[in-house]
Write a protein that holds these residues in place. Structure first.
Motif, PDB file in Angstrom:
ATOM      1  N   GLY A  79     -10.281  13.982 -92.747  1.00 37.31           N
ATOM      2  CA  GLY A  79      -9.488  12.905 -93.326  1.00 37.31           C
ATOM      3  C   GLY A  79      -8.224  12.619 -92.542  1.00 37.31           C
ATOM      4  N   LEU A  80      -7.507  13.670 -92.132  1.00 39.62           N
ATOM      5  CA  LEU A  80      -6.262  13.470 -91.379  1.00 39.62           C
ATOM      6  C   LEU A  80      -6.528  12.878 -89.999  1.00 39.62           C
ATOM      7  CD1 LEU A  80      -4.359  16.751 -92.312  1.00 39.62           C
ATOM      8  CD2 LEU A  80      -3.820  14.419 -93.063  1.00 39.62           C
ATOM      9  N   ALA A  81      -7.571  13.374 -89.318  1.00 38.06           N
ATOM     10  CA  ALA A  81      -7.896  12.848 -87.996  1.00 38.06           C
ATOM     11  C   ALA A  81      -8.352  11.398 -88.079  1.00 38.06           C
ATOM     12  CB  ALA A  81      -8.980  13.702 -87.341  1.00 38.06           C
ATOM     13  N   THR A 105     -15.766   6.392 -86.077  1.00 33.63           N
ATOM     14  CA  THR A 105     -16.194   6.195 -87.460  1.00 33.63           C
ATOM     15  C   THR A 105     -17.644   6.587 -87.652  1.00 33.63           C
ATOM     16  OG1 THR A 105     -14.604   4.384 -87.749  1.00 33.63           O
ATOM     17  CG2 THR A 105     -16.423   4.505 -89.318  1.00 33.63           C
ATOM     18  N   LEU A 106     -18.508   6.205 -86.704  1.00 34.43           N
ATOM     19  CA  LEU A 106     -19.918   6.566 -86.793  1.00 34.43           C
ATOM     20  C   LEU A 106     -20.090   8.081 -86.807  1.00 34.43           C
ATOM     21  CD1 LEU A 106     -22.815   4.903 -84.865  1.00 34.43           C
ATOM     22  CD2 LEU A 106     -22.664   7.383 -84.976  1.00 34.43           C
ATOM     23  N   LEU A 107     -19.394   8.779 -85.911  1.00 37.58           N
ATOM     24  CA  LEU A 107     -19.505  10.236 -85.855  1.00 37.58           C
ATOM     25  C   LEU A 107     -19.009  10.878 -87.147  1.00 37.58           C
ATOM     26  CD1 LEU A 107     -18.309  10.872 -82.193  1.00 37.58           C
ATOM     27  CD2 LEU A 107     -20.631  11.106 -83.069  1.00 37.58           C
ATOM     28  N   VAL A 108     -17.940  10.328 -87.717  1.00 34.34           N
ATOM     29  CA  VAL A 108     -17.402  10.865 -88.969  1.00 34.34           C
ATOM     30  C   VAL A 108     -18.398  10.678 -90.107  1.00 34.34           C
ATOM     31  CG1 VAL A 108     -15.675  10.473 -90.771  1.00 34.34           C
ATOM     32  CG2 VAL A 108     -14.960  10.711 -88.388  1.00 34.34           C
ATOM     33  N   LEU A 109     -19.030   9.512 -90.178  1.00 36.70           N
ATOM     34  CA  LEU A 109     -19.985   9.260 -91.261  1.00 36.70           C
ATOM     35  C   LEU A 109     -21.171  10.223 -91.187  1.00 36.70           C
ATOM     36  CD1 LEU A 109     -20.066   5.350 -91.385  1.00 36.70           C
ATOM     37  CD2 LEU A 109     -18.860   6.920 -92.917  1.00 36.70           C
ATOM     38  N   LEU A 123     -12.101   9.427 -98.270  1.00 31.18           N
ATOM     39  CA  LEU A 123     -11.588   9.462 -96.904  1.00 31.18           C
ATOM     40  C   LEU A 123     -10.853   8.172 -96.552  1.00 31.18           C
ATOM     41  CD1 LEU A 123     -14.568  11.137 -94.995  1.00 31.18           C
ATOM     42  CD2 LEU A 123     -12.333  12.151 -95.488  1.00 31.18           C
ATOM     43  N   MET A 124     -11.369   7.056 -97.017  1.00 33.86           N
ATOM     44  CA  MET A 124     -10.696   5.782 -96.750  1.00 33.86           C
ATOM     45  C   MET A 124      -9.352   5.714 -97.462  1.00 33.86           C
ATOM     46  SD  MET A 124     -13.865   3.050 -96.733  1.00 33.86           S
ATOM     47  CE  MET A 124     -12.799   1.710 -96.159  1.00 33.86           C
ATOM     48  N   LEU A 125      -9.284   6.308 -98.657  1.00 33.22           N
ATOM     49  CA  LEU A 125      -8.005   6.361 -99.367  1.00 33.22           C
ATOM     50  C   LEU A 125      -6.979   7.156 -98.570  1.00 33.22           C
ATOM     51  CD1 LEU A 125      -6.285   5.791-101.863  1.00 33.22           C
ATOM     52  CD2 LEU A 125      -7.264   7.832-102.917  1.00 33.22           C
ATOM     53  N   MET A 126      -7.433   8.235 -97.920  1.00 37.43           N
ATOM     54  CA  MET A 126      -6.524   9.030 -97.111  1.00 37.43           C
ATOM     55  C   MET A 126      -5.985   8.253 -95.904  1.00 37.43           C
ATOM     56  SD  MET A 126      -8.335  12.791 -97.076  1.00 37.43           S
ATOM     57  CE  MET A 126      -7.033  13.452 -96.022  1.00 37.43           C
ATOM     58  N   GLN A 127      -6.711   7.201 -95.495  1.00 33.37           N
ATOM     59  CA  GLN A 127      -6.255   6.397 -94.361  1.00 33.37           C
ATOM     60  C   GLN A 127      -5.156   5.420 -94.736  1.00 33.37           C
ATOM     61  OE1 GLN A 127      -9.571   4.499 -92.281  1.00 33.37           O
ATOM     62  NE2 GLN A 127     -10.939   6.072 -93.056  1.00 33.37           N
ATOM     63  N   VAL A 128      -4.952   5.216 -96.043  1.00 31.14           N
ATOM     64  CA  VAL A 128      -4.057   4.161 -96.512  1.00 31.14           C
ATOM     65  C   VAL A 128      -2.661   4.236 -95.908  1.00 31.14           C
ATOM     66  CG1 VAL A 128      -2.839   3.296 -98.542  1.00 31.14           C
ATOM     67  CG2 VAL A 128      -5.298   3.634 -98.619  1.00 31.14           C
ATOM     68  N   PRO A 129      -1.970   5.393 -95.969  1.00 31.21           N
ATOM     69  CA  PRO A 129      -0.612   5.395 -95.410  1.00 31.21           C
ATOM     70  C   PRO A 129      -0.559   4.969 -93.949  1.00 31.21           C
ATOM     71  CG  PRO A 129      -0.999   7.364 -96.723  1.00 31.21           C
ATOM     72  CD  PRO A 129      -2.334   6.688 -96.573  1.00 31.21           C
ATOM     73  N   ALA A 130      -1.513   5.474 -93.149  1.00 29.06           N
ATOM     74  CA  ALA A 130      -1.502   5.156 -91.723  1.00 29.06           C
ATOM     75  C   ALA A 130      -1.834   3.691 -91.465  1.00 29.06           C
ATOM     76  CB  ALA A 130      -2.485   6.058 -90.976  1.00 29.06           C
ATOM     77  N   THR A 131      -2.883   3.190 -92.103  1.00 31.23           N
ATOM     78  CA  THR A 131      -3.285   1.801 -91.843  1.00 31.23           C
ATOM     79  C   THR A 131      -2.303   0.807 -92.439  1.00 31.23           C
ATOM     80  OG1 THR A 131      -4.718   1.871 -93.801  1.00 31.23           O
ATOM     81  CG2 THR A 131      -5.733   2.346 -91.673  1.00 31.23           C
ATOM     82  N   MET A 132      -1.530   1.217 -93.434  1.00 23.43           N
ATOM     83  CA  MET A 132      -0.512   0.344 -93.999  1.00 23.43           C
ATOM     84  C   MET A 132       0.747   0.332 -93.139  1.00 23.43           C
ATOM     85  SD  MET A 132       1.335   0.482 -97.751  1.00 23.43           S
ATOM     86  CE  MET A 132       2.136   2.036 -97.363  1.00 23.43           C
ATOM     87  N   VAL A 133       1.169   1.527 -92.704  1.00 25.58           N
ATOM     88  CA  VAL A 133       2.438   1.638 -91.991  1.00 25.58           C
ATOM     89  C   VAL A 133       2.318   1.191 -90.533  1.00 25.58           C
ATOM     90  CG1 VAL A 133       4.155   3.282 -91.122  1.00 25.58           C
ATOM     91  CG2 VAL A 133       3.335   3.438 -93.489  1.00 25.58           C
ATOM     92  N   ALA A 134       1.179   1.481 -89.885  1.00 21.83           N
ATOM     93  CA  ALA A 134       1.053   1.222 -88.447  1.00 21.83           C
ATOM     94  C   ALA A 134       1.289  -0.248 -88.067  1.00 21.83           C
ATOM     95  CB  ALA A 134      -0.309   1.688 -87.943  1.00 21.83           C
ATOM     96  N   PRO A 135       0.626  -1.229 -88.711  1.00 22.09           N
ATOM     97  CA  PRO A 135       0.902  -2.614 -88.335  1.00 22.09           C
ATOM     98  C   PRO A 135       2.337  -3.032 -88.613  1.00 22.09           C
ATOM     99  CG  PRO A 135      -1.125  -2.452 -89.632  1.00 22.09           C
ATOM    100  CD  PRO A 135      -0.426  -1.136 -89.742  1.00 22.09           C
ATOM    101  N   VAL A 157       0.291  10.336 -81.961  1.00 23.50           N
ATOM    102  CA  VAL A 157      -0.462  10.519 -83.203  1.00 23.50           C
ATOM    103  C   VAL A 157      -1.929  10.817 -82.908  1.00 23.50           C
ATOM    104  CG1 VAL A 157      -1.317   9.314 -85.254  1.00 23.50           C
ATOM    105  CG2 VAL A 157       1.096   9.148 -84.639  1.00 23.50           C
ATOM    106  N   LEU A 158      -2.539  10.056 -81.996  1.00 21.51           N
ATOM    107  CA  LEU A 158      -3.943  10.264 -81.666  1.00 21.51           C
ATOM    108  C   LEU A 158      -4.179  11.608 -80.983  1.00 21.51           C
ATOM    109  CD1 LEU A 158      -5.516   6.932 -80.377  1.00 21.51           C
ATOM    110  CD2 LEU A 158      -6.167   8.280 -82.353  1.00 21.51           C
ATOM    111  N   LEU A 159      -3.273  12.000 -80.116  1.00 19.16           N
ATOM    112  CA  LEU A 159      -3.411  13.289 -79.433  1.00 19.16           C
ATOM    113  C   LEU A 159      -3.401  14.428 -80.453  1.00 19.16           C
ATOM    114  CD1 LEU A 159      -3.589  14.711 -76.688  1.00 19.16           C
ATOM    115  CD2 LEU A 159      -1.082  14.817 -76.679  1.00 19.16           C
ATOM    116  N   SER A 160      -2.545  14.322 -81.454  1.00 17.87           N
ATOM    117  CA  SER A 160      -2.491  15.339 -82.503  1.00 17.87           C
ATOM    118  C   SER A 160      -3.784  15.357 -83.308  1.00 17.87           C
ATOM    119  CB  SER A 160      -1.298  15.076 -83.426  1.00 17.87           C
ATOM    120  OG  SER A 160      -0.080  15.111 -82.706  1.00 17.87           O
ATOM    121  N   GLY A 161      -4.293  14.172 -83.651  1.00 23.40           N
ATOM    122  CA  GLY A 161      -5.520  14.092 -84.433  1.00 23.40           C
ATOM    123  C   GLY A 161      -6.719  14.658 -83.706  1.00 23.40           C
TER     124      GLY A 161
END
Length: 403
Positions: free
Chosen positions: A221-223, A324-328, A347-359, A382-386
């Motif tokens: 979820g975090l990655a 996304t394909l690999l995660v599914l 998992l999509m709910l966990m993406q909310v903070p990132a996808t909301m804040v990034a743009p 961020v991506l390197l950490s993930g």
């Protein structure tokens, strides 16, 4: 190929078309509308990005509910409702006069429709329709969506330049309304009910065991949140980045579309890897993809220019679908398929903070600095950490022992 098998692949193809037209508009083509929206509403890119970011929030909050409803009631009528709601959102968008109305049309109505009709519901349909080759099925679905999105972005860019963003939104709303015919004709609940339960792994790892106590769930979820946030933030601003470097809006839209098209071979390769490789290999592949994308973004931040911009666009093409394909597929192997949509929704709910804040962060940082360099450095970190997190922490030994 038998008639039943042919029918199932038609379903897979249809989900790709729908996602390309609906989610493709919201995730990619909106980049072509960012500048004209900001100018026409007399506001900044940060404010428009906020509306888009809030839309991610709404979609993410709705996703777990959509997943539960899909697992319980099937896909056909849920997808129809989602398509209609998304179409209404675009029709409303064509008449907005201020930021508040923009938030209602895009952030609420269109985003809810997208969450219902084009993401979790259709992924669940594909996973349960072709249980033995679900990696390739997802690859085909995402590849078709990429082809459709490839045409959507330059078409929307051209329409925005010629007839204006308002008329473009209205026309696309009617296009989505016409797509209601797809689930009415091809989506039948027996596509779900007649499939096998899946591999022995489905029973070996019962979903009743709370995934909230599973470390793999949180690592994935975090990655995925990191990847989704960066991809969303860059996608929203990518056309603006290209035009800031001297490209015409139509050329930028075409290059954006080419980026999506170039992702297709990567998707097919990812589907093959997901089906053929051992479960323990998938986290390594996923982590490497995130790290390579981080390096491409860092190269643009280090030396902004045409070459680094092309490198960034290529990396975005890979990031558009392969992770996304690999995660599914990884989630279906780790947690089973009976509650697949519910888990994916979480998992999509966990993406909310990132996808909301990034743009929003990208938009306001641009307004403050006048460039996207600081944004690029942050996204790369961020991506390197993930990617590192995925490769070091995901454990698949228990799963493979029960397979």
């Amino acid at each position: 190929m038998t008639a039943t098998a042919r029918a199932r692949w038609i379903v897979v193809s249809a989900t790709g078309v729908l996602t390309g037209l609906g989610h493709g508009f919201g995730a990619f083509a909106v980049s072509a509308l960012l500048k004209p929206l900001a100018v026409d509403l007399d506001t900044g890119r940060g404010a428009v990005s906020t509306a888009i970011g809030l839309g991610r929030l709404v979609s993410g909050l709705a996703s777990p509910l959509v997943g539960r409803a899909t697992d319980r009631w099937g896909t056909r009528w849920i997808s129809i409702v989602g398509i209609i709601v998304a179409a209404i959102g675009l029709l409303l968008l064509g008449f907005v006069r201020n930021e508040f109305e923009l938030y209602i049309a895009w952030s609420v109505v269109f985003s809810i429709g997208t969450a219902i009709g084009f993401t979790v519901t259709l992924d669940k349909l594909v996973v349960t329709t072709l249980s033995e080759r679900r990696g390739m099925a997802l690859a085909i679905r995402f590849s078709i969506a990429a082809v459709v999105s490839t045409f959507v972005v330059p078409i929307v860019s051209y329409m925005g330049d010629t007839v204006g963003w308002r008329q473009t939104s209205i026309v696309w709303g009617f296009v989505l309304l016409a797509m209601v015919a797809v689930p009415l004709v091809w989506f039948r609940e027996q596509n779900i009910q007649t499939t096998s339960i899946g591999p022995a792994l489905t029973d070996a790892v019962p979903v009743q065991r709370s995934v909230l106590r599973d470390r793999n769930f949180w690592v994935i979820g975090l990655a995925l949140a990191a990847q989704a946030g960066v991809t969303t933030g860059l996608s929203v601003h990518l056309v603006s980045i290209m035009t800031d470097h001297g490209l015409a809006a139509t050329s930028a839209g075409s290059l954006f579309g080419l980026m999506i098209l170039l992702s297709i071979p990567v998707r097919i390769l990812s589907g093959y890897v997901a089906d053929k490789f051992a479960t323990r290999i998938l986290p390594i592949v996923l982590g490497l993809l995130l790290v390579l994308e981080a390096l491409a973004i860092a190269s643009f931040a280090w030396e902004p220019g045409l070459l680094s911009l092309i490198t960034l666009i290529g990396a975005m093409g890979v990031a558009a679908g392969a992770p996304t394909l690999l995660v599914l597929v990884l989630c279906s192997k780790l947690f089973g398929e009976s509650k697949f949509a519910t888990i994916q929704g979480s998992l999509m709910l966990m993406q909310v903070p990132a996808t909301m804040v990034a743009p929003m962060a990208a938009g306001y940082l641009y307004d403050y600095t006048g460039n996207y360099e600081m944004v690029s450095w942050g996204f790369a970190a961020v991506l390197l950490s993930g990617g590192t997190l995925v490769m070091l922490l995901i454990r698949t030994d228990q799963v493979e022992a029960g397979a």
